[in-house]
Every structure is written in structure tokens, then in C-alpha cells.
Design a protein around this motif. Structure first.
Motif, PDB file in Angstrom:
ATOM      1  N   ALA A   1       5.815  -2.206  -5.035  1.00 44.46           N
ATOM      2  CA  ALA A   1       6.958  -3.014  -4.598  1.00 44.46           C
ATOM      3  C   ALA A   1       8.143  -2.845  -5.545  1.00 44.46           C
ATOM      4  CB  ALA A   1       6.556  -4.482  -4.509  1.00 44.46           C
ATOM      5  N   GLU A   2       7.876  -2.758  -6.852  1.00 46.57           N
ATOM      6  CA  GLU A   2       8.958  -2.639  -7.831  1.00 46.57           C
ATOM      7  C   GLU A   2       9.686  -1.310  -7.693  1.00 46.57           C
ATOM      8  OE1 GLU A   2       7.371  -5.426 -11.546  1.00 46.57           O
ATOM      9  OE2 GLU A   2       6.701  -3.337 -11.393  1.00 46.57           O
ATOM     10  N   TRP A   3       8.945  -0.191  -7.632  1.00 44.82           N
ATOM     11  CA  TRP A   3       9.671   1.080  -7.569  1.00 44.82           C
ATOM     12  C   TRP A   3      10.263   1.338  -6.195  1.00 44.82           C
ATOM     13  CZ3 TRP A   3       8.014   4.662  -4.116  1.00 44.82           C
ATOM     14  CH2 TRP A   3       6.648   4.799  -3.834  1.00 44.82           C
ATOM     15  N   ARG A   4       9.703   0.754  -5.154  1.00 42.59           N
ATOM     16  CA  ARG A   4      10.299   0.956  -3.826  1.00 42.59           C
ATOM     17  C   ARG A   4      11.658   0.254  -3.715  1.00 42.59           C
ATOM     18  NH1 ARG A   4       7.645   3.874  -0.440  1.00 42.59           N
ATOM     19  NH2 ARG A   4       5.369   3.997  -0.405  1.00 42.59           N
ATOM     20  N   ARG A   5      11.762  -0.958  -4.226  1.00 41.40           N
ATOM     21  CA  ARG A   5      13.053  -1.647  -4.134  1.00 41.40           C
ATOM     22  C   ARG A   5      14.061  -1.104  -5.145  1.00 41.40           C
ATOM     23  NH1 ARG A   5      10.060  -6.294  -6.396  1.00 41.40           N
ATOM     24  NH2 ARG A   5      10.663  -6.592  -8.583  1.00 41.40           N
ATOM     25  N   ALA A   6      13.585  -0.307  -6.114  1.00 40.48           N
ATOM     26  CA  ALA A   6      14.492   0.222  -7.137  1.00 40.48           C
ATOM     27  C   ALA A   6      15.517   1.183  -6.542  1.00 40.48           C
ATOM     28  CB  ALA A   6      13.695   0.925  -8.234  1.00 40.48           C
ATOM     29  N   TYR A   7      15.184   1.863  -5.445  1.00 45.65           N
ATOM     30  CA  TYR A   7      16.152   2.800  -4.865  1.00 45.65           C
ATOM     31  C   TYR A   7      17.453   2.084  -4.493  1.00 45.65           C
ATOM     32  CZ  TYR A   7      12.150   5.972  -4.386  1.00 45.65           C
ATOM     33  OH  TYR A   7      11.066   6.769  -4.627  1.00 45.65           O
ATOM     34  N   SER A   8      17.341   0.968  -3.790  1.00 43.90           N
ATOM     35  CA  SER A   8      18.556   0.241  -3.397  1.00 43.90           C
ATOM     36  C   SER A   8      19.219  -0.398  -4.608  1.00 43.90           C
ATOM     37  CB  SER A   8      18.228  -0.824  -2.346  1.00 43.90           C
ATOM     38  OG  SER A   8      17.312  -1.780  -2.854  1.00 43.90           O
TER      39      SER A   8
ATOM     40  N   VAL B   1      10.143  13.074  -7.324  1.00 45.69           N
ATOM     41  CA  VAL B   1      11.493  13.603  -7.522  1.00 45.69           C
ATOM     42  C   VAL B   1      12.174  13.842  -6.183  1.00 45.69           C
ATOM     43  CG1 VAL B   1      12.817  15.566  -8.365  1.00 45.69           C
ATOM     44  CG2 VAL B   1      10.969  14.638  -9.758  1.00 45.69           C
ATOM     45  N   ASN B   2      11.445  14.428  -5.242  1.00 41.86           N
ATOM     46  CA  ASN B   2      12.034  14.701  -3.938  1.00 41.86           C
ATOM     47  C   ASN B   2      12.502  13.418  -3.257  1.00 41.86           C
ATOM     48  OD1 ASN B   2      12.441  16.714  -1.652  1.00 41.86           O
ATOM     49  ND2 ASN B   2      11.179  15.156  -0.660  1.00 41.86           N
ATOM     50  N   GLU B   3      11.658  12.381  -3.282  1.00 39.72           N
ATOM     51  CA  GLU B   3      12.059  11.123  -2.655  1.00 39.72           C
ATOM     52  C   GLU B   3      13.236  10.498  -3.388  1.00 39.72           C
ATOM     53  OE1 GLU B   3      10.151   6.898  -1.053  1.00 39.72           O
ATOM     54  OE2 GLU B   3       8.870   8.362  -2.080  1.00 39.72           O
ATOM     55  N   MET B   4      13.234  10.596  -4.706  1.00 43.36           N
ATOM     56  CA  MET B   4      14.350  10.067  -5.495  1.00 43.36           C
ATOM     57  C   MET B   4      15.662  10.716  -5.082  1.00 43.36           C
ATOM     58  SD  MET B   4      15.071  10.678  -9.555  1.00 43.36           S
ATOM     59  CE  MET B   4      15.511  12.400  -9.249  1.00 43.36           C
ATOM     60  N   ILE B   5      15.665  12.035  -4.955  1.00 43.20           N
ATOM     61  CA  ILE B   5      16.894  12.750  -4.607  1.00 43.20           C
ATOM     62  C   ILE B   5      17.358  12.375  -3.203  1.00 43.20           C
ATOM     63  CG2 ILE B   5      17.851  15.038  -4.152  1.00 43.20           C
ATOM     64  CD1 ILE B   5      15.982  16.063  -6.404  1.00 43.20           C
ATOM     65  N   VAL B   6      16.418  12.314  -2.267  1.00 49.76           N
ATOM     66  CA  VAL B   6      16.764  11.994  -0.885  1.00 49.76           C
ATOM     67  C   VAL B   6      17.359  10.595  -0.780  1.00 49.76           C
ATOM     68  CG1 VAL B   6      15.792  11.528   1.402  1.00 49.76           C
ATOM     69  CG2 VAL B   6      15.115  13.580   0.147  1.00 49.76           C
ATOM     70  N   ARG B   7      16.787   9.642  -1.508  1.00 46.48           N
ATOM     71  CA  ARG B   7      17.170   8.241  -1.327  1.00 46.48           C
ATOM     72  C   ARG B   7      18.292   7.783  -2.251  1.00 46.48           C
ATOM     73  NH1 ARG B   7      12.099   4.399  -0.246  1.00 46.48           N
ATOM     74  NH2 ARG B   7      13.876   3.111   0.354  1.00 46.48           N
ATOM     75  N   THR B   8      18.649   8.581  -3.262  1.00 46.91           N
ATOM     76  CA  THR B   8      19.701   8.144  -4.189  1.00 46.91           C
ATOM     77  C   THR B   8      20.839   9.144  -4.319  1.00 46.91           C
ATOM     78  OG1 THR B   8      18.550   9.061  -6.122  1.00 46.91           O
ATOM     79  CG2 THR B   8      18.057   6.768  -5.529  1.00 46.91           C
ATOM     80  N   SER B   9      20.864  10.178  -3.489  1.00 45.64           N
ATOM     81  CA  SER B   9      22.010  11.080  -3.480  1.00 45.64           C
ATOM     82  C   SER B   9      22.966  10.556  -2.419  1.00 45.64           C
ATOM     83  CB  SER B   9      21.580  12.514  -3.152  1.00 45.64           C
ATOM     84  OG  SER B   9      22.633  13.416  -3.420  1.00 45.64           O
TER      85      SER B   9
ATOM     86  N   PRO C   1       0.823  -1.203   0.000  1.00 45.37           N
ATOM     87  CA  PRO C   1       0.000   0.000   0.000  1.00 45.37           C
ATOM     88  C   PRO C   1       0.856   1.251   0.000  1.00 45.37           C
ATOM     89  CG  PRO C   1       0.094  -0.950   2.209  1.00 45.37           C
ATOM     90  CD  PRO C   1       0.812  -1.917   1.294  1.00 45.37           C
ATOM     91  N   GLU C   2       0.332   2.319  -0.545  1.00 41.57           N
ATOM     92  CA  GLU C   2       1.017   3.607  -0.515  1.00 41.57           C
ATOM     93  C   GLU C   2       1.072   4.120   0.915  1.00 41.57           C
ATOM     94  OE1 GLU C   2       2.557   5.413  -2.539  1.00 41.57           O
ATOM     95  OE2 GLU C   2       1.911   5.068  -4.592  1.00 41.57           O
ATOM     96  N   LEU C   3       2.171   4.738   1.285  1.00 35.04           N
ATOM     97  CA  LEU C   3       2.274   5.354   2.602  1.00 35.04           C
ATOM     98  C   LEU C   3       1.570   6.698   2.581  1.00 35.04           C
ATOM     99  CD1 LEU C   3       6.011   4.603   3.432  1.00 35.04           C
ATOM    100  CD2 LEU C   3       3.984   3.370   4.205  1.00 35.04           C
TER     101      LEU C   3
END
Length: 527
Positions: A383-390, A453-461, A249-251
Motif C-alpha cells: 500500500a505504501e509504495w503503490r500510493r507513492a507514485y501519486s 524500474v519499468n513501472e516507476m518510469i511509466v507511472r512517474t514520467s 496483494p501483489e498483482l
């Protein structure tokens, strides 16, 4: 742990002949069923020297329909492979969904041989094994079935087999240097193998230990194990299709989550045109020299450009390519994936374009589509995009560990500026191709993209791959900031001694590959 592979199991010629015909029929049936699924199958074949790994691979190609099977041997590295991160060669061998790749040695061969020959420590080996576990988990989570065979035999059987191979000019063993080490240091090799298997034997990708003393027993056991693994995976696939694939589920988003890093950018920053012209000329001349220096020092560069539609990515990229000799770079525009790309893991199409040592690849959009457009538009499950960060962080870490200079740019503009640029594109005939109905639809999801975009930057910078945020309302300012960042980063990276490329470091008069840091074994039953 290898005692069960030294008990002397065997199969008579008559039994083998009878079982082989039925086994081959069943394998072909399950392979035909596999073709209609989204399951890529990776078969890893490794083990003791002289255990008959090549014979088994030839037997599998005989039993299966070779139109859906590809075999890869990872022996000597080519120049192309040596000038890229180590896993580049493995990504090229990934099968399409519904097909099978048989990997001779796979990603285990080099770590085992390096530890056996004393080229790395136990700690370095464990670091590489951790990377392997992460790699295999990523593939399995994407739907792959990984079947890992380890072929083992007693010391006496190995010595007898090596003597037999010494008379065969086509055997790999006869072509290897220091051949005697395998028989003289049986116990040491077995110790390394045990460490590797215990570390990487996971429920999602278990090891199958195969007794290889008797060829007929060995071949039948491999065939039956492969058949059982394929049937089990296909049965799970049918269950998933019947029940539907569950998604996380979405947070819920809090009010504070609506304030993003992008909101902190000063989009009013500008640069006078006269200053732009002088700085552009100076920075492009500098970048030209740096590109040739990078080529001389064999340092690769990867530039990633992301941003909202009409954000100015193309203009910034053109100012870079104007400065760099066309022989030194490739610009990769990333659009919707092709059928071939959809049939692989989403990172596969980006691994294909990793540059050789000394060259530059520019990605106009990139692997971040998984956590941006695919997330917002629903093309990827939660599930797919959440695990993509790592997965992305580990991918970029491998690039940087191999010596690649990696820069990531997010060019940001305001919603009002985007609207004006859309209208300008519609008014200018030669720019109309840039604006589509999809661009207008995406504007309606601006808040969702902003959040993504914000979450992407926070989790992959990360420390090894930081994001550079570009204030893009003024195109001139944005282009100069991009050029200056590229020049400053390359200047710093190319100072002093040459860093290693493709995971290699000089060691005396040799080139030794650096090993990156970043349940119970299954033993097949007798047939």
C-alpha cells in the motif's frame, strides 16, 4: 454553517478552574502514551481575526509537556522561504513520530487571506484547496493525525475584541496593515472561510469549529477536543497493532509485463575517446555559463540520478560538478534513512534540500527509493509504495510549478556489464569501498528491480517531469548524453523572460503568490 459558533456559550471561573486541572492531567497522560507510538500529530489553529488563536496556542503549551511540542507561526515569509516552493516551509515544521506540532494558520492562512483581499479567484482558490486535500491525505496515510481548529465569533464580539487588541502592542492584529478590513468586511471573510472549510472538511482530517466569544469556554473546548482526538487515534493504533496492518496483494504479472522500456535501450552505443574529450570540454564550458545565468535569473535546478548499482551515476555527477562553481550547487548522496528521517514522512528528507532560487541540488539517488529498493526489499508495504507514485508526481509538480528546472536520469546497464564492473572494483584497491555484500545480493533480484524500474518510469514520467533514459554500458557515451541533456534543458528554460520562483509572479508593483492548480463539519460540544 457558523450559526452554532454564535450562541453565546460560556464557562464560569469556578467551573473552569475545576475542569482545567483534570483536563491538564489527562492531556499529559495521553501525551506520554503518544511518545511511544509512530504517530506524528499536527494541530492547525486558524480562524477569525481576534478570536484568540495565539492565546489558545499559549494555553496548549502550558497544559502539555513542551519537550514534545513545537509551535510554528507562518506570518511574513523569510528570503529562504520565498526562494523555494510554498510547501517547503510546512515540511520543515512536520513533527517527528510521537510528537506534536502546532501550526499557527498553517497552509490555510495564505489562501484565505489572498482570496479575501481579491488576489485570486474562486477557481484559483479551489485549485489550491485541492492541493491541500491531497497533501493532508498523504500525511494521514503515512500515519499522521491532523486536528484542525477553526475559531469563530459573532461580528459584535469580533469588534469588541479588536478594540481590546488595539491597546495591546504585542497583538498580531495591531501589526497588520489594513487592519480595519477585518471588521469592515466581516461577511466577506466569513464567506471565504465557509468555502475553505466545506472544501477541505474530510473524514481523514475534519474541521472542529470552536465558539471563541468566551475565552474559558474556548480553551476548555479545544483541550477536550484535542484529548478526545488523541485518545481515539491511540485506540485505533492499538487495534491495528493487535490485528496486524493489512496490505494489498501483489498483482499477478503477465508475460507482456516482462518486456520493459529498459529492454528497448540500445546498450551497444559507444563514443570514441577523442570525441568524448572534445565534447566534454565544450559541454562543461557551456554548463558553467548556464549555471551562472540560472543564478542571475534566480532559476533553481534539481537533478535526480537513479540507476542500477555500478551504473555510472557517480561518474556522470562528477562531470557536472567539475563544470559548475562549487558555490552554486549541493550534491546530496542518499543512503539508508537516519533515525531522524525515519521519524518523518519519507519525502521530508528530500524537501529539506530543495535549493534556494538560482542554485542547484543534485540527488545521487532520491525519493524513488520508495518504489525501488523499499519495494523490492520489502521495507515498504504494498500500500505504501503503490500510493507513492501519486505522492511523488504531486511533489514534482510543486517543484516545477514554482519555477524549478527538474531533470531525472535513469542510467541503465546490462547485467553482464554490471558483473564486470563489480569485478573491476574488487581488483582496484581505491575502488573496493564501492562494492559491498549488499551489491552482490541485489544482483540476485535483478528481474524484480527491472520490473520496479519499468513501472516507476511509466507511472512517474509526466508532462512536467519526464525521465531521461541513459544507455550506460559505455561510460563515455552516458556522461556526454547526460551533460548534453542538462545543457539543452537549461538553455530552453532560461530563454526569454524570467520565470517565477517559489510560486510567485510579479503583479503590478506587488508580489502575489500563485495558487497552484494541480462530510459534514464537526462542531465540538460544550464542555
Amino acid at each position: 454553517m457558523f450559526e452554532a459558533t454564535k450562541v453565546g456559550r460560556s464557562v464560569s471561573k469556578q467551573d473552569y478552574k475545576e475542569q482545567q486541572e483534570e483536563l491538564r492531567t489527562q492531556l499529559l497522560e495521553v501525551q506520554r502514551e503518544l511518545r511511544h507510538t509512530n504517530i506524528p500529530v499536527i494541530v492547525l489553529v486558524t480562524g477569525m481575526e481576534a478570536a484568540g488563536k495565539g492565546e489558545v496556542i499559549n494555553r496548549l503549551n502550558e497544559w502539555l509537556d513542551t519537550r514534545g511540542v513545537q509551535t510554528f507561526a507562518f506570518w511574513n515569509e523569510s528570503d529562504e522561504e520565498r526562494e523555494r516552493p510554498r510547501y517547503w516551509r510546512f515540511w520543515r515544521a512536520m513533527p517527528q513520530r510521537g510528537e506534536i506540532s502546532i501550526l499557527f494558520g498553517g497552509w490555510y492562512q495564505t489562501p484565505i487571506e489572498h482570496r479575501f483581499r481579491g488576489h485570486c479567484s474562486d477557481a484559483e482558490l479551489d485549485g489550491e484547496l485541492n492541493r491541500i486535500v491531497d497533501f493532508e491525505r498523504m500525511l494521514v496515510q503515512d500515519g499522521a493525525l491532523i486536528i484542525k481548529f477553526w475559531f469563530h465569533m459573532s461580528e459584535a464580539d469580533q469588534k469588541a475584541r479588536l478594540k481590546e487588541l488595539s491597546r495591546d502592542d504585542r497583538s498580531r492584529w495591531k501589526m497588520l496593515p489594513e487592519k480595519s478590513k477585518f471588521s469592515e468586511h466581516y461577511a466577506a471573510f466569513e464567506q471565504v472561510a465557509e468555502r475553505v472549510i466545506l472544501h477541505t472538511d474530510r473524514g481523514i482530517a475534519p474541521w472542529y469549529l470552536i465558539e471563541a466569544g468566551d475565552r474559558r469556554y474556548r480553551d476548555l473546548t479545544v483541550g477536550k477536543t484535542l484529548l478526545h482526538a488523541l485518545r481515539s487515534r491511540l485506540a485505533e493504533n492499538h487495534t491495528d497493532e493487535a490485528n496486524g496492518t493489512p496490505t494489498s496483494p501483489e498483482l499477478p504479472a503477465s508475460e507482456s509485463a516482462q518486456i520493459t522500456l529498459l529492454d528497448q535501450l540500445d546498450l551497444d552505443l559507444t563514443l570514441p575517446r577523442e570525441d568524448y574529450k572534445s565534447e566534454l570540454k565544450q559541454l562543461q564550458a557551456e554548463l558553467n555559463e548556464l549555471a551562472w545565468t540560472a543564478y542571475t535569473q534566480q532559476r533553481s535546478t534539481v537533478l535526480v540520478f537513479e540507476g542500477m548499482d555500478a551504473g555510472g551515476k557517480g561518474g556522470a555527477i562528477r562531470r557536472i560538478t567539475q563544470a559548475v562553481d562549487a558555490r552554486l550547487y549541493r550534491s546530496i548522496p542518499v543512503a539508508a534513512p537516519s533515525d531522524e528521517e525515519k521519524a518523518h514522512h519519507y519525502l521530508w528528507r528530500f524537501w529539506r534540500h530543495i535549493p534556494r532560487a538560482g542554485l542547484m541540488t543534485i540527488y545521487d539517488r532520491s525519493w524513488y527509493g520508495r518504489v525501488l529498493v523499499e519495494r523490492v526489499e520489502g521495507f515498504a508495504t504494498v500500500a505504501e509504495w503503490r500510493r507513492a507514485y501519486s505522492e511523488i508526481n504531486r511533489f514534482e509538480e510543486q517543484l516545477v510549478d514554482s519555477g524549478i528546472v527538474l531533470l531525472k536520469f535513469w542510467i541503465h546497464i546490462s547485467q553482464d556489464e554490471q558483473l564486470q564492473r563489480f569485478k573491476d572494483r574488487e581488483a582496484v584497491p581505491y575502488k573496493r569501498y564501492k562494492i559491498t555484500d549488499e551489491d552482490w545480493r541485489n544482483r540476485e533480484k535483478w528481474p524484480q528491480y527491472n520490473e520496479a524500474v519499468n513501472e516507476m518510469i511509466v507511472r512517474t514520467s509526466t508532462r512536467h517531469a519526464t525521465w531521461t533514459l541513459i544507455e550506460g554500458n559505455d561510460k563515455l557515451y552516458a556522461r556526454i548524453k547526460v551533460l548534453r541533456t542538462v545543457c539543452d534543458t537549461l538553455n530552453e528554460a532560461l530563454k526569454g523572460s524570467v520565470k517565477p520562483t517559489a510560486g510567485y509572479l510579479p503583479c503590478g508593483d506587488k508580489r502575489i503568490e500563485l495558487l497552484g492548480s494541480t462530510g459534514k463539519p464537526l462542531i465540538s460540544a460544550a464542555p
